[in-house]
Design an enzyme around this catalytic site. Structure first.
Site, PDB file in Angstrom:
ATOM      1  N   ARG A  51      -5.217   9.238  -7.534  1.00  0.00           N
ATOM      2  CA  ARG A  51      -4.085   8.811  -8.359  1.00  0.00           C
ATOM      3  C   ARG A  51      -2.841   9.558  -7.900  1.00  0.00           C
ATOM      4  O   ARG A  51      -2.900  10.465  -7.096  1.00  0.00           O
ATOM      5  CB  ARG A  51      -4.369   8.965  -9.861  1.00  0.00           C
ATOM      6  CG  ARG A  51      -5.171  10.124 -10.335  1.00  0.00           C
ATOM      7  CD  ARG A  51      -4.506  11.481 -10.359  1.00  0.00           C
ATOM      8  NE  ARG A  51      -3.132  11.479 -10.819  1.00  0.00           N
ATOM      9  CZ  ARG A  51      -2.223  12.325 -10.393  1.00  0.00           C
ATOM     10  NH1 ARG A  51      -2.522  13.264  -9.481  1.00  0.00           N
ATOM     11  NH2 ARG A  51      -0.991  12.300 -10.842  1.00  0.00           N
ATOM     12  N   GLY A  52      -1.677   9.124  -8.465  1.00  0.00           N
ATOM     13  CA  GLY A  52      -0.403   9.636  -7.963  1.00  0.00           C
ATOM     14  C   GLY A  52       0.084   8.637  -6.928  1.00  0.00           C
ATOM     15  O   GLY A  52      -0.674   8.260  -6.020  1.00  0.00           O
ATOM     16  N   ARG A  94      -4.000  -1.492  -9.341  1.00  0.00           N
ATOM     17  CA  ARG A  94      -3.103  -0.897 -10.355  1.00  0.00           C
ATOM     18  C   ARG A  94      -1.718  -1.535 -10.193  1.00  0.00           C
ATOM     19  O   ARG A  94      -1.297  -1.763  -9.057  1.00  0.00           O
ATOM     20  CB  ARG A  94      -2.985   0.634 -10.191  1.00  0.00           C
ATOM     21  CG  ARG A  94      -4.209   1.396 -10.683  1.00  0.00           C
ATOM     22  CD  ARG A  94      -3.958   2.889 -10.763  1.00  0.00           C
ATOM     23  NE  ARG A  94      -3.328   3.282 -12.004  1.00  0.00           N
ATOM     24  CZ  ARG A  94      -2.902   4.534 -12.256  1.00  0.00           C
ATOM     25  NH1 ARG A  94      -3.030   5.480 -11.352  1.00  0.00           N
ATOM     26  NH2 ARG A  94      -2.341   4.831 -13.419  1.00  0.00           N
ATOM     27  N   GLN A 199      -3.417  14.755 -16.957  1.00  0.00           N
ATOM     28  CA  GLN A 199      -3.111  15.153 -15.576  1.00  0.00           C
ATOM     29  C   GLN A 199      -2.420  16.511 -15.527  1.00  0.00           C
ATOM     30  O   GLN A 199      -2.525  17.223 -14.533  1.00  0.00           O
ATOM     31  CB  GLN A 199      -2.202  14.107 -14.900  1.00  0.00           C
ATOM     32  CG  GLN A 199      -2.872  12.795 -14.572  1.00  0.00           C
ATOM     33  CD  GLN A 199      -2.709  11.775 -15.690  1.00  0.00           C
ATOM     34  OE1 GLN A 199      -2.537  12.124 -16.853  1.00  0.00           O
ATOM     35  NE2 GLN A 199      -2.766  10.500 -15.345  1.00  0.00           N
ATOM     36  N   ASP A 240       6.712   6.632 -10.194  1.00  0.00           N
ATOM     37  CA  ASP A 240       5.809   5.591  -9.684  1.00  0.00           C
ATOM     38  C   ASP A 240       6.579   4.396  -9.139  1.00  0.00           C
ATOM     39  O   ASP A 240       6.087   3.673  -8.274  1.00  0.00           O
ATOM     40  CB  ASP A 240       4.848   5.147 -10.787  1.00  0.00           C
ATOM     41  CG  ASP A 240       3.833   6.251 -11.022  1.00  0.00           C
ATOM     42  OD1 ASP A 240       4.153   7.195 -11.767  1.00  0.00           O
ATOM     43  OD2 ASP A 240       2.766   6.205 -10.394  1.00  0.00           O
ATOM     44  N   ASN A 250       7.626   6.486 -14.696  1.00  0.00           N
ATOM     45  CA  ASN A 250       6.731   7.616 -14.408  1.00  0.00           C
ATOM     46  C   ASN A 250       5.781   7.751 -15.592  1.00  0.00           C
ATOM     47  O   ASN A 250       5.838   6.973 -16.556  1.00  0.00           O
ATOM     48  CB  ASN A 250       7.536   8.898 -14.174  1.00  0.00           C
ATOM     49  CG  ASN A 250       6.664  10.030 -13.658  1.00  0.00           C
ATOM     50  OD1 ASN A 250       5.893   9.836 -12.703  1.00  0.00           O
ATOM     51  ND2 ASN A 250       6.730  11.204 -14.265  1.00  0.00           N
ATOM     52  N   LYS A 251       4.895   8.705 -15.509  1.00  0.00           N
ATOM     53  CA  LYS A 251       3.852   8.902 -16.527  1.00  0.00           C
ATOM     54  C   LYS A 251       4.402   8.853 -17.947  1.00  0.00           C
ATOM     55  O   LYS A 251       5.480   9.382 -18.210  1.00  0.00           O
ATOM     56  CB  LYS A 251       3.181  10.255 -16.245  1.00  0.00           C
ATOM     57  CG  LYS A 251       2.048  10.612 -17.154  1.00  0.00           C
ATOM     58  CD  LYS A 251       0.999   9.523 -17.300  1.00  0.00           C
ATOM     59  CE  LYS A 251       0.420   9.057 -15.987  1.00  0.00           C
ATOM     60  NZ  LYS A 251      -0.333   7.785 -16.110  1.00  0.00           N
TER      61      LYS A 251
HETATM   62  O1  MRU Z   1      -1.608   7.542 -13.658  1.00  0.00           O
HETATM   63  P1  MRU Z   1      -1.287   8.490 -12.539  1.00  0.00           P
HETATM   64  O2  MRU Z   1      -1.981   9.797 -12.682  1.00  0.00           O
HETATM   65  O3  MRU Z   1      -1.489   7.852 -11.191  1.00  0.00           O
HETATM   66  O4  MRU Z   1       0.282   8.756 -12.714  1.00  0.00           O
HETATM   67  C1  MRU Z   1       0.907   9.593 -11.773  1.00  0.00           C
HETATM   68  C2  MRU Z   1       2.338   9.855 -12.041  1.00  0.00           C
HETATM   69  O5  MRU Z   1       2.923   9.356 -12.993  1.00  0.00           O
HETATM   70  C3  MRU Z   1       3.065  10.710 -11.026  1.00  0.00           C
HETATM   71  O6  MRU Z   1       4.101  11.415 -11.641  1.00  0.00           O
HETATM   72  C4  MRU Z   1       3.658   9.831  -9.922  1.00  0.00           C
HETATM   73  O7  MRU Z   1       2.694   8.933  -9.427  1.00  0.00           O
HETATM   74  C5  MRU Z   1       4.201  10.648  -8.791  1.00  0.00           C
HETATM   75  S1  MRU Z   1       2.958  11.465  -7.839  1.00  0.00           S
HETATM   76  C6  MRU Z   1       3.803  12.261  -6.588  1.00  0.00           C
END
Ligand code: MRU
Length: 352
Positions: A51-52, A94, A199, A240, A250-251
């Site tokens: 993820r990320g 995703r 996370q 993202d 973003n998250k």
């Molecule tokens: O759901 P995730 O864990 O994939 O979400 C990740 C994030 O929101 C990160 O902040 C983003 O992908 C940047 S990672 C360099």
């Protein structure tokens, strides 16, 4: 495979298989999954084992490579048609992180000018390896630009994990902390735990602690109080998808942090590799927001914490409007103010 190294790569490519760090098992077990098919990659992405945004793109690029290396088709046109279908399949893993689409489109495009299936296979593999190698350098540059906005001794807040394990190396929002360590600076990080998938507590706290970086864990509802009382100099988050006008997905919880930072007059920075900038998306309203299974909210570690039958809303991301972002930190420099113009200029420089 179990590892004990401090600096742990999320994706390792080994020609006929992929080693993916299983981020769902962190911080308890540092275990690599042996991934041999594109279906395994799809599954690992959708279940957040990898993820990320950048790491998702890298894993997906290698997913196409695993498929291509195993494919028996000998006719080039049919091979390329099948490649597009595999690209579409991975695209369904995703919806929000644009790096997924950016990476699989890049790999698919690299194969188009091949004159044989063998050449197409080679190009696919090389493009995936290029994406991974370039990401390391990009993250390092983002870290350097981010550091130019900070000073030795600063305390900074972050959310989710935009760290080394979310990228090829260093991370985006966490890159300045890794680089500060190399430089001998002392930066303190306040990490939001990041409900519901945690996370922040499972990944960021683990990643920074394993690298001897000063990190303090807080729950998400402690953020405003912590920003106000702990002399926090900046908030830095990953992203993202950044739309053409600077609106940033973003998250979940990021927008709340941006509102709090603005109210308290604390700079709010977005660390953004240009691979996460999507000029085809005009504003945040057009960014698809993933909604995830309700069990992520109703359960913790398999234990129910809410009544059966409760209605649940579980968006994995939110959108921070550009007005709340003090600056966007890219590998080509820091931009602020008129994002529409500056972001499109950066993207143009990147493609030339
Ligand atoms: O759901 P995730 O864990 O994939 O979400 C990740 C994030 O929101 C990160 O902040 C983003 O992908 C940047 S990672 C360099």
């Amino acid at each position: 495979m179990t590892v004990t190294d401090k600096w742990v790569a999320s994706v390792r490519y080994r020609s006929n298989h992929l080693l993916l760090l299983d981020q769902q098992q962190l911080p308890h077990n540092t275990v690599y999954l042996n991934v041999t098919t594109i279906e395994h990659v799809w599954d690992a992405i959708s279940k957040l084992k990898v993820r990320g945004a950048p790491a998702i793109g890298i894993a997906a690029a290698y997913g196409l490579t695993l498929w291509s290396n195993a494919e028996k088709e000998t006719d080039l046109n049919t091979f390329l048609e099948k490649l597009k279908k595999q690209r579409d399949y991975l695209a369904s893993s995703r919806p929000t992180a644009v790096n997924l689409f950016w990476a699989i489109d890049r790999v698919t495009a690299a194969a188009q000018s091949a004159s044989s299936v063998a050449e197409a296979k080679l190009r696919i593999e090389q493009e995936a390896q290029n994406i991974q190698a370039e990401d390391e350098e990009i993250c390092r540059k983002i870290g350097e630009y981010a550091l130019s906005l900070l000073q030795d001794g600063d305390s900074v807040m972050t959310i989710c994990n935009a760290g080394a394990i979310a990228t090829s190396k260093y991370g985006t929002a966490l890159a300045p902390f890794h680089l500060a360590k190399e430089k001998g600076w002392n930066l303190s990080v306040y990490a939001n735990e990041t409900r519901p998938v945690l996370q922040g507590s499972r990944l960021t706290a683990w990643e920074l602690q394993s690298n001897d970086i000063d990190v303090t864990l807080i729950t998400d509802n402690m953020a405003a109080h912590t920003l106000k009382t702990k002399n926090i100099k900046a908030v830095i988050v990953g992203c993202d998808r950044v739309a053409a006008n600077g609106d940033t997905a973003n998250k979940i919880g990021t927008f709340g942090l941006a509102l709090q930072a603005k109210a308290l007059n604390i700079p709010f920075y977005v660390a953004c590799p240009l691979s996460t900038l999507d000029l085809n998306t005009k504003s945040g309203d057009d960014i698809p927001i993933e909604e995830r299974p309700e069990e992520e909210v109703t359960h913790i570690n398999g234990v129910r914490i809410a009544p059966k039958g409760i209605k649940v809303f579980n968006p994995a991301f939110d959108v921070t409007p550009a007005d709340y972002i003090s600056a966007i930190i890219t590998e080509k420099g820091v931009v602020e103010g008129n994002y529409i113009e500056s972001l499109s200029q950066l993207k143009e420089e990147e493609t030339n």
